[in-house]
Design a protein around this motif. Structure first.
Motif, PDB file in Angstrom:
ATOM      1  N   ASN A 149       0.643  -1.655   0.118  1.00 30.76           N
ATOM      2  CA  ASN A 149       0.060   0.338  -0.038  1.00 30.76           C
ATOM      3  C   ASN A 149       0.950   1.439   0.233  1.00 30.76           C
ATOM      4  O   ASN A 149       0.294   2.342  -0.150  1.00 30.76           O
ATOM      5  N   VAL A 150       1.836   1.222   0.104  1.00 33.06           N
ATOM      6  CA  VAL A 150       2.852   2.008  -0.603  1.00 33.06           C
ATOM      7  C   VAL A 150       3.770   2.014  -1.818  1.00 33.06           C
ATOM      8  O   VAL A 150       4.804   2.584  -1.946  1.00 33.06           O
ATOM      9  N   LEU A 210      -1.460   5.069  -2.392  1.00 33.73           N
ATOM     10  CA  LEU A 210      -0.242   4.979  -3.207  1.00 33.73           C
ATOM     11  C   LEU A 210      -0.022   3.339  -3.640  1.00 33.73           C
ATOM     12  O   LEU A 210       1.205   3.873  -4.084  1.00 33.73           O
TER      13      LEU A 210
ATOM     14  N   PHE B 172      -0.104  -5.737   4.915  1.00 31.23           N
ATOM     15  CA  PHE B 172       0.113  -4.581   5.808  1.00 31.23           C
ATOM     16  C   PHE B 172      -0.627  -4.244   6.371  1.00 31.23           C
ATOM     17  O   PHE B 172      -1.843  -4.091   5.577  1.00 31.23           O
ATOM     18  N   SER B 173      -0.905  -3.844   7.430  1.00 32.59           N
ATOM     19  CA  SER B 173      -2.435  -2.805   7.813  1.00 32.59           C
ATOM     20  C   SER B 173      -2.154  -1.686   7.452  1.00 32.59           C
ATOM     21  O   SER B 173      -1.121  -1.086   7.537  1.00 32.59           O
ATOM     22  N   ASN B 174      -3.453  -0.695   6.494  1.00 26.94           N
ATOM     23  CA  ASN B 174      -3.562   0.694   6.520  1.00 26.94           C
ATOM     24  C   ASN B 174      -2.823   1.966   6.817  1.00 26.94           C
ATOM     25  O   ASN B 174      -3.799   2.086   7.250  1.00 26.94           O
ATOM     26  N   SER B 175      -1.420   1.850   7.571  1.00 26.78           N
ATOM     27  CA  SER B 175      -1.668   3.115   8.409  1.00 26.78           C
ATOM     28  C   SER B 175      -1.157   4.613   7.942  1.00 26.78           C
ATOM     29  O   SER B 175      -1.015   5.287   8.192  1.00 26.78           O
ATOM     30  N   THR B 176      -1.189   4.267   6.549  1.00 23.74           N
ATOM     31  CA  THR B 176      -0.472   5.568   5.730  1.00 23.74           C
ATOM     32  C   THR B 176      -1.260   6.457   5.940  1.00 23.74           C
ATOM     33  O   THR B 176      -0.725   7.941   6.686  1.00 23.74           O
TER      34      THR B 176
END
Lengths: 419, 216
Positions: A149-150, A210, B172-176
């Protein structure tokens, strides 16, 4: 984990065959019955599948770079009114293989003054970032190794590692030409990372994510139309980041031998060249994913085929740029980044921020409207910046002898006191 | 659940990455060749980024690579390359005992703090700063950033949101998004103040560089 890998059909087939997984998506078992490995070995199944997938992708991309080398040499031949490679195989298509074999059999020379450890590690480290970027590129619907997600930030961060390889090569060679190439490369890479990252901000604002997979999903209208200014800056910056002409001052054959890899021979040199071509292919893949709607197309072809079809014109454009532009001087390159591209990228960010504030979740028609506005902004801002940029007299660097770039004095070569 | 999370793979990865980080750090302070020391410094930064990934702080990991490996280490290496005559680093400054004492004290402090911190207890963090706690667990709600209190409790209690549909993107957990929300909503003043500080540092460096009496 919620294994998003299992959304990938190919991965799922291997994984479900190997493991006794109770995931819903494995409910039919594999083709080979339910799990070759006993329970509790899911991690092994995961590891095997991941390594297999990575190996397949890496092999494909490395072979694609062979094809690209051939295509580029043929194209450059056409651009320069000559035939290009035509001896080995039909239309010279086996030339890259002959080159690879030749490179493998060449003597591997390490200069006596070289810092051996650094010298040997540099080509390996050069390959790493290009191959790591592979993992996050969505080659088609459900065809990716990892949907971070990045994702976009990951690409920018990982590609900055190649700077290290270049500095290590330059320092390890203990050769002034190599050191000059490395110093130019560092200046260039650091400068162009900034507009490259900023030019993607507009895309992120519209896509709202992202992750490259979400960016592809958001492109009901390809972002090359919605974000023309962002595309322009990103394209120029990524051509600079992969050290290709007209930004290839780092290896400038006519001035520096061949820059940071002057002293490399054999397959270590081959790794540098291979890394350059792999990086070219991968940056075109990133451009396709971010600006050309990735694997989206019309029904009659699989999404992966669409992705590769879209990569072809991007690669052609990169070769075209190389063939038609002379190499810029290092100070011209740096001022283009700092005075031109960064400003353009910031204009793009400002306009995109306003537009995405007006339309927080744009529909397709709103995206077209954005595209029209952004094209206006593109034309106005590029004209404004370029007329400002080109208004002064052509600058030549005023360098007296004392102010010239500091000369590298590697430890092994220096004979005591400074001059 | 199948797969990797919480299984031996993450344990192995943790030990490998930690070993790399520690070994690289030791190399940084023991090597005489300052260029190689800088390279090992970059390696240890990378290994720390790996630790962040194992902690599911993927944004932090990527920023660690971008800033520490891609920018700071590069600048250090660049400085070493530009400063010409430094074969094997500087001279011994006869402060070995003092340095060892300070290092030992700091190490003892770090061990003491990490033994006495309850890393699993998010409730304590929640009572002091609910938004940060929510951001850490990926449940920070952008639309309700001012409404702190009871509504986060059940979300935080099950942290991290493991495997539930829609709460995780990727591994991942979405912390962005949560971090971004904290940066430009709740902590916008310190965030901007830091950039002013950096600008001041840059101008200061330029002012020091400029020779006296030089106009352009």
């Amino acid at each position: 984990m919620g294994p998003n890998f299992l959304d990938n059909a190919f991965f799922r087939n291997i994984y479900c065959n190997l493991s006794e997984s109770d995931d819903v998506r494995c409910s039919g078992g594999g083709w080979l019955g339910d799990g070759l490995l006993p329970g509790g070995f899911e991690w092994l199944a995961f590891l095997i599948t991941a390594i297999l997938m990575a190996a397949i992708l890496i092999t494909l991309v490395l072979n694609a770079s062979l094809v690209f080398i051939w295509a580029e040499r043929r194209l450059l031949g056409r651009f320069q009114s000559r035939i290009g490679p035509n001896r080995w195989g039909p239309y010279g298509s086996l030339t890259p293989i002959a080159d690879a074999v030749k490179t493998l059999f060449k003597e591997d020379i390490v200069p006596a003054a070289a810092d051996r450890w650094v010298f040997n590690a540099a080509p390996v480290i050069m390959m790493v970032p290009s191959l790591m970027v592979l993992a996050v590129i969505p080659w088609g619907t459900g065809t990716f190794l990892a949907d971070l997600n990045v994702g976009i930030l990951f690409i920018i961060a990982i590609t900055s590692l190649s700077t290290f390889a270049i500095v290590m090569a330059g320092w390890g060679s203990q050769n002034r030409y190599a050191m000059f190439g490395a110093m130019r490369a560092v200046a260039l890479l650091i400068s162009y990372e900034i507009p490259m990252a900023i030019s993607l901000l507009g895309v992120l604002m519209i896509a709202g994510s992202l992750s490259l997979v979400s960016v592809v999903e958001a492109q009901n209208v390809p972002f090359i139309l919605v974000q023309p200014l962002g595309f322009l800056v990103f394209f120029i910056a990524s051509v600079a980041e992969i050290n290709r002409a007209p930004f290839d001052v780092a290896e400038a054959e006519s001035e520096l031998g061949s820059g940071y890899h002057t002293d490399y021979s054999g397959m270590k040199f081959g790794l540098f060249i291979n890394a350059e071509f792999t990086a070219t292919i991968l940056s075109s893949a990133v451009i396709v994913a971010v600006f050309l709607a990735g694997g989206r197309g019309w029904g009659f072809l699989p999404s992966q085929a669409w992705f590769i079809l879209k990569m072809v014109p991007v690669l052609f454009f990169i070769v075209w740029t190389r063939a038609s532009w002379p190499r810029l001087r290092i100070d011209q390159i740096l001022s283009l980044a700092w005075k031109g591209l960064i400003i353009l990228a910031f204009i793009n960010v400002a306009v995109s921020a306003i537009l995405s504030f007006i339309w927080p979740a744009p529909s397709t028609s709103e995206l077209w409207l954005m595209a029209a506005i952004n094209f206006g902004v593109l034309i106005v801002s590029v004209f404004a910046i370029s007329s400002w940029f080109g208004s002064g007299p052509v600058s030549t660097p005023r360098m007296s002898h004392d102010e010239a770039l500091p000369r590298p004095r590697p430890a092994g070569l220096s004979a005591g006191g400074d001059s | 659940m199948n797969g990797v999370e919480g299984s031996s793979v993450t344990d192995v990865a943790f030990w490998v990455v930690s070993a790399i980080a520690i070994a690289a750090s030791i190399m940084v302070v023991t090597l005489r060749d300052i260029f190689r020391a800088a390279l090992f410094l970059a390696l240890s930064f990378l290994a720390v980024a790996g630790l962040y990934i194992l902690l599911r702080a993927e944004f932090l990991a990527v920023v660690q690579i971008l800033v520490y490996v891609g920018a700071i280490s590069i600048l250090i290496v660049f400085a070493i390359v530009l400063v010409r005559d430094m074969p094997g680093g500087g001279k011994d400054n006869h402060l070995k005992v003092v340095a060892a004492t300070v290092a030992a004290l700091l190490g003892a402090l770090a061990i003491f703090v990490s033994y006495n911190s309850d890393f699993t207890n998010l409730d304590a963090l929640e009572s002091s700063n609910a938004d940060v706690a929510a951001a850490l667990t990926g449940t920070y709600d952008l639309d309700a950033s001012n409404a702190v209190g009871d509504e986060y409790e059940d979300q935080i209690a099950v942290a991290p949101p493991e495997g539930a549909e829609g709460t995780e993107i990727g591994i991942f957990s979405n912390s962005t998004g949560s971090i971004g929300g904290l940066f430009i909503r709740d902590f916008v003043l310190p965030f901007e103040a830091v950039s002013v500080l950096l600008l001041a540092a840059m101008i200061g460096a330029l002012a020091l560089l400029r020779q006296r009496g030089e106009e352009s």
